[in-house]
Write an enzyme that holds these catalytic residues in place. Structure first.
Site, mmCIF file in Angstrom:
data_model
loop_
_atom_site.group_PDB
_atom_site.id
_atom_site.type_symbol
_atom_site.label_atom_id
_atom_site.label_comp_id
_atom_site.label_asym_id
_atom_site.label_seq_id
_atom_site.Cartn_x
_atom_site.Cartn_y
_atom_site.Cartn_z
ATOM 1 N N HIS A 14 0.857 -1.194 0.000
ATOM 2 C CA HIS A 14 0.000 0.000 0.000
ATOM 3 C C HIS A 14 0.887 1.237 0.000
ATOM 4 C CE1 HIS A 14 1.407 -0.196 4.100
ATOM 5 N NE2 HIS A 14 1.163 1.099 4.150
ATOM 6 N N HIS A 52 5.534 7.178 -0.424
ATOM 7 C CA HIS A 52 6.487 6.071 -0.561
ATOM 8 C C HIS A 52 5.751 4.759 -0.369
ATOM 9 C CE1 HIS A 52 6.204 6.442 3.776
ATOM 10 N NE2 HIS A 52 6.522 5.148 3.817
HETATM 11 O O1 3AM Z 1 3.430 2.869 4.664
HETATM 12 P P1 3AM Z 1 4.501 2.503 5.607
HETATM 13 O O2 3AM Z 1 4.828 1.042 5.588
HETATM 14 O O3 3AM Z 1 5.708 3.379 5.520
HETATM 15 O O4 3AM Z 1 5.260 2.364 9.209
HETATM 16 C C1 3AM Z 1 3.859 2.231 9.267
HETATM 17 C C2 3AM Z 1 3.247 1.997 7.916
HETATM 18 O O5 3AM Z 1 3.907 2.868 7.019
HETATM 19 C C3 3AM Z 1 3.234 3.563 9.620
HETATM 20 O O6 3AM Z 1 1.908 3.467 9.170
HETATM 21 C C4 3AM Z 1 1.818 2.533 8.104
HETATM 22 C C5 3AM Z 1 0.799 1.486 8.428
HETATM 23 O O7 3AM Z 1 1.132 0.866 9.625
HETATM 24 N N1 3AM Z 1 3.260 3.819 11.058
HETATM 25 C C6 3AM Z 1 3.152 2.925 12.050
HETATM 26 N N2 3AM Z 1 3.241 3.560 13.239
HETATM 27 C C7 3AM Z 1 3.396 4.871 12.973
HETATM 28 C C8 3AM Z 1 3.537 6.027 13.764
HETATM 29 N N3 3AM Z 1 3.520 5.978 15.095
HETATM 30 C C9 3AM Z 1 3.407 5.038 11.565
HETATM 31 N N4 3AM Z 1 3.553 6.235 10.977
HETATM 32 C C10 3AM Z 1 3.684 7.308 11.789
HETATM 33 N N5 3AM Z 1 3.668 7.213 13.145
#
Ligand code: 3AM
Length: 187
Positions: free
Chosen positions: A43, A125
């Site tokens: 995603h 990203h």
């Molecule tokens: O899309 P990506 O994989 O970069 O890293 C987590 C993931 O991002 C991010 O939210 C997406 C779905 O889980 N994520 C998890 N905890 C987070 C936080 N505390 C976060 N992004 C910002 N703050």
């Protein structure tokens, strides 16, 4: 009494054709790099929300229905690496204005619902691989054109094999938003 909550985020969620192509991208990465994102979890995050109580979620979904943004094409055109979180990702050198506008509207909607949002500049990203310990040698990047027609609310659940992302609801992006009826839901 403790109210029920869910760990949520807004995302661009791929259709099956997009997922197949993006899975090929993760599978083209060298073996032993780290932990590839599972195909079912691919995603692009639009806005991370964290734990959201049931009543807040209702308000948030109502606000999402009022969002007016046009469809766009996001070109994934390079690899990127974040050393601290050890993440390898695919990114776009250009953020389409429609995408920027969509994220800003989601941020405002979440804030209006009392959620604290990350106000750092948005960098689209797609996470490809986690636990990548050093900047890797990579194959040539083959551009991917993501035609975004909707956005989704996604729940993050802990599962025995790791985290699992479940899209709960999607809203269409529309060229012409009819102010009398509001955007269509694509549930
Ligand atoms: O899309 P990506 O994989 O970069 O890293 C987590 C993931 O991002 C991010 O939210 C997406 C779905 O889980 N994520 C998890 N905890 C987070 C936080 N505390 C976060 N992004 C910002 N703050």
């Amino acid at each position: 009494m403790k109210t029920e909550s869910a760990r949520l985020f807004f995302a661009l969620w791929p259709d099956e054709a997009q997922r197949t192509a993006l899975t090929a991208m993760t599978e083209s990465l060298p073996a032993g790099l780290g932990r590839h994102v599972a195909p079912a979890n691919i995603h692009i995050t639009l806005l991370f929300l964290g734990a959201v109580a049931a009543e807040t979620r209702q308000a948030l979904e109502a606000a999402a229905t009022r969002i007016a943004a046009s469809p766009f094409v996001l070109t994934l055109d390079h690899y990127g690496y974040w050393r601290k979180p050890q993440v390898l990702w695919a990114g776009s050198r250009v953020t389409p204005p429609e995408l920027r506008g969509l994220v800003e509207q989601l941020q405002r909607a979440a804030s209006a619902c009392g959620l604290s949002v990350d106000n750092r500049p948005y960098q689209p990203h797609l996470t490809l691989c986690r636990k990548v310990r050093q900047p890797p040698q990579l194959p040539k990047f083959l551009p991917f054109y993501w035609a975004a027609a909707d956005f989704s609310l996604v729940e993050s659940r802990s599962a025995p094999g790791g985290v699992r992302y479940e899209p709960c609801r999607a809203w269409a992006l529309r060229v012409d938003v009819d102010s009398t009826s509001g955007p269509h839901s694509v549930e």
